[in-house]
Write a protein that holds these residues in place. Structure first.
Motif, PDB file in Angstrom:
ATOM      1  N   UNK A   1       0.851  -1.198   0.000  1.00 14.42           N
ATOM      2  CA  UNK A   1       0.000   0.000   0.000  1.00 14.42           C
ATOM      3  C   UNK A   1       0.883   1.243   0.000  1.00 14.42           C
ATOM      4  N   UNK A   2       0.433   2.277  -0.652  1.00  9.85           N
ATOM      5  CA  UNK A   2       1.157   3.551  -0.587  1.00  9.85           C
ATOM      6  C   UNK A   2       2.194   3.717  -1.697  1.00  9.85           C
ATOM      7  N   UNK A   3       2.553   2.621  -2.341  1.00  5.18           N
ATOM      8  CA  UNK A   3       3.508   2.733  -3.454  1.00  5.18           C
ATOM      9  C   UNK A   3       2.733   3.103  -4.713  1.00  5.18           C
TER      10      UNK A   3
ATOM     11  N   UNK B   1       2.557  -4.455 -17.096  1.00  2.00           N
ATOM     12  CA  UNK B   1       1.193  -3.931 -17.122  1.00  2.00           C
ATOM     13  C   UNK B   1       0.651  -3.856 -15.690  1.00  2.00           C
ATOM     14  N   UNK B   2       0.166  -2.659 -15.305  1.00  2.00           N
ATOM     15  CA  UNK B   2      -0.435  -2.581 -13.969  1.00  2.00           C
ATOM     16  C   UNK B   2      -1.919  -2.910 -14.059  1.00  2.00           C
ATOM     17  N   UNK B   3      -2.279  -4.041 -13.453  1.00  2.00           N
ATOM     18  CA  UNK B   3      -3.670  -4.515 -13.523  1.00  2.00           C
ATOM     19  C   UNK B   3      -4.568  -3.598 -12.705  1.00  2.00           C
ATOM     20  N   UNK B   4      -4.091  -3.198 -11.528  1.00  2.00           N
ATOM     21  CA  UNK B   4      -4.865  -2.304 -10.664  1.00  2.00           C
ATOM     22  C   UNK B   4      -3.876  -1.506  -9.807  1.00  2.00           C
ATOM     23  N   UNK B   5      -4.339  -0.998  -8.657  1.00  2.00           N
ATOM     24  CA  UNK B   5      -3.473  -0.109  -7.855  1.00  2.00           C
ATOM     25  C   UNK B   5      -2.319  -0.831  -7.174  1.00  2.00           C
TER      26      UNK B   5
ATOM     27  N   UNK C   1       4.098   4.817 -11.178  1.00  2.00           N
ATOM     28  CA  UNK C   1       5.505   5.235 -11.208  1.00  2.00           C
ATOM     29  C   UNK C   1       6.424   4.019 -11.376  1.00  2.00           C
ATOM     30  N   UNK C   2       6.070   2.917 -10.688  1.00  2.00           N
ATOM     31  CA  UNK C   2       6.900   1.701 -10.793  1.00  2.00           C
ATOM     32  C   UNK C   2       6.901   1.219 -12.249  1.00  2.00           C
TER      33      UNK C   2
END
Ligand SMILES: Cc1ncc(COP(=O)(O)O)c(C=O)c1O
Length: 348
Positions: free
Chosen positions: A294-296, A313-317, A300-301
């Motif tokens: 959490x919090x990252x 690919x970022x699937x979600x948060x 940005x990553x």
């Protein structure tokens, strides 16, 4: 800069045998497929039906369209379907089940794609009070957002028994069903024998530029053909693209998927060795999902990885997906591990 594209296996490019096949095509190998007169498409559909163990199969433009026409053929407007909460049909197909097929969508939770029969039972019992009948149950194997998870044949058998007992049909989103079969070391029919219909993609790990197939009983496939036309999926000299699928379905190219599974494991082990605060979902097949704390800021990553040439690919948060596929070899994976390590150590 070297770029390793791990966003999806849909970025796979055709293998050399596919290009050879294309070069050998001539006008005698193509025709109007809407009239059922394209010899290459007909051959592909027959080959696919045989391999997948169903009476008939039909060539479809995409996996999304394949799922939609399957839902349309299985159901009537106003009915309800039950799908897994993180499945592609629910998460990524832009509500076509509701907007186009006129269906209400119920969700079940799962253990990496595998439902609890008790939960399914409760959903059905609650439904009995209502007017709209539940008529279709869907499963996804391998399961994309559960990290390419395989649903074992015995589990599918239990789901099918449950479906039959309750008068439901069972449709499988088998976009990557060959990954499941190769991962289990079984013939794909061990999986598909438990479902009424299956959609699978040629355009993922099987490396075709385009195309999916829907397979099932003959009467169901003729309905699917009608719906394919209705949604604008009737293609004419489609043999030009379908011929790639004839190569993709050769045993050698199906078994090649093992390489992707090995590479995903190497990638997982490499990232795990960094001892950083991330959760790794052990890959059954070619999809690796990691969760960051959490919090990252996940955007940005992923952006920083991209700047280093590693596309993910970022699937979600919280979750980042890496997919191995044809065209990515072990050297690319070792290179990716180093780059991912540098980025994650810096940002976490
Ligand atoms: C599980 C699953 N089903 C269906 C699809 C849809 O396939 P297409 O991209 O060919 O529409 C995808 C695509 O990634 C998928 O992962």
């Amino acid at each position: 800069m070297k770029v390793v594209d791990l966003r999806s296996d849909t970025f796979t490019k055709p293998n050399p045998e596919m290009w050879d096949m294309l070069k050998s095509l001539d006008n005698s190998r193509i025709g109007d497929d809407v009239f059922g007169e394209d010899p290459s498409v007909n051959e592909l559909e027959e080959k696919a039906a045989k391999i997948i163990g169903k009476e008939a199969a039909v060539y479809i433009t995409s996996g999304t369209q394949g799922n939609l026409v399957s839902l349309l053929a299985h159901t009537n407007r106003g009915e309800e379907i039950v799908v897994e909460e993180q499945c592609h049909i629910y998460q990524n197909e832009l509500s076509s089940a509701t907007k186009i097929a006129g269906l209400k969508v119920n969700l079940y939770s799962s253990n990496r794609g595998a439902p609890s029969i008790d939960e399914l039972q409760k959903i059905i019992e609650n439904d009995r009070e209502k007017e709209n009948p539940i008529t279709l149950l869907c499963s996804e194997n391998t399961h994309n957002y559960h990290g390419g998870a395989i649903i074992k044949s015995e589990i599918l058998r239990d789901i099918k028994q449950f479906a039959e007992k309750n008068g439901l049909k069972l449709h499988l989103d088998g976009a990557r069903v060959f990954n499941a079969a190769v991962g289990l070391g079984v013939n794909v029919t061990e999986i598909t024998k438990h479902v009424d219909s299956v959609m699978f993609c040629l355009s993922k790990g099987l490396s075709c530029p385009v195309g999916s197939l829907v397979a099932g009983p003959k009467s169901f496939i003729s309905e699917v053909r009608k719906y394919r036309k209705m949604v604008g999926g009737g293609m004419r000299q489609a043999g030009v693209i379908a011929s790639f699928g004839l190569v993709a379905l050769e045993p050698k190219w199906i078994q090649r998927l093992k390489e992707d599974h090995i590479n995903a494991k190497i990638l997982a082990e490499g990232i795990e060795s960094f001892n950083i605060p991330i959760k790794i979902l052990n890959p059954d097949t070619n999809i690796l999902i990691i969760s960051v704390p959490e919090g990252i800021r996940i955007g940005k990553v992923v952006r920083t990885l991209g700047n280093e040439g590693i596309l993910a690919f970022n699937i979600d948060k919280h979750r980042i997906r890496f997919v191995t596929h044809y065209g990515i070899n072990e050297d690319d994976i070792q290179y990716s591990i180093k780059k991912i390590g540098t980025v994650l150590k810096k940002l976490l």
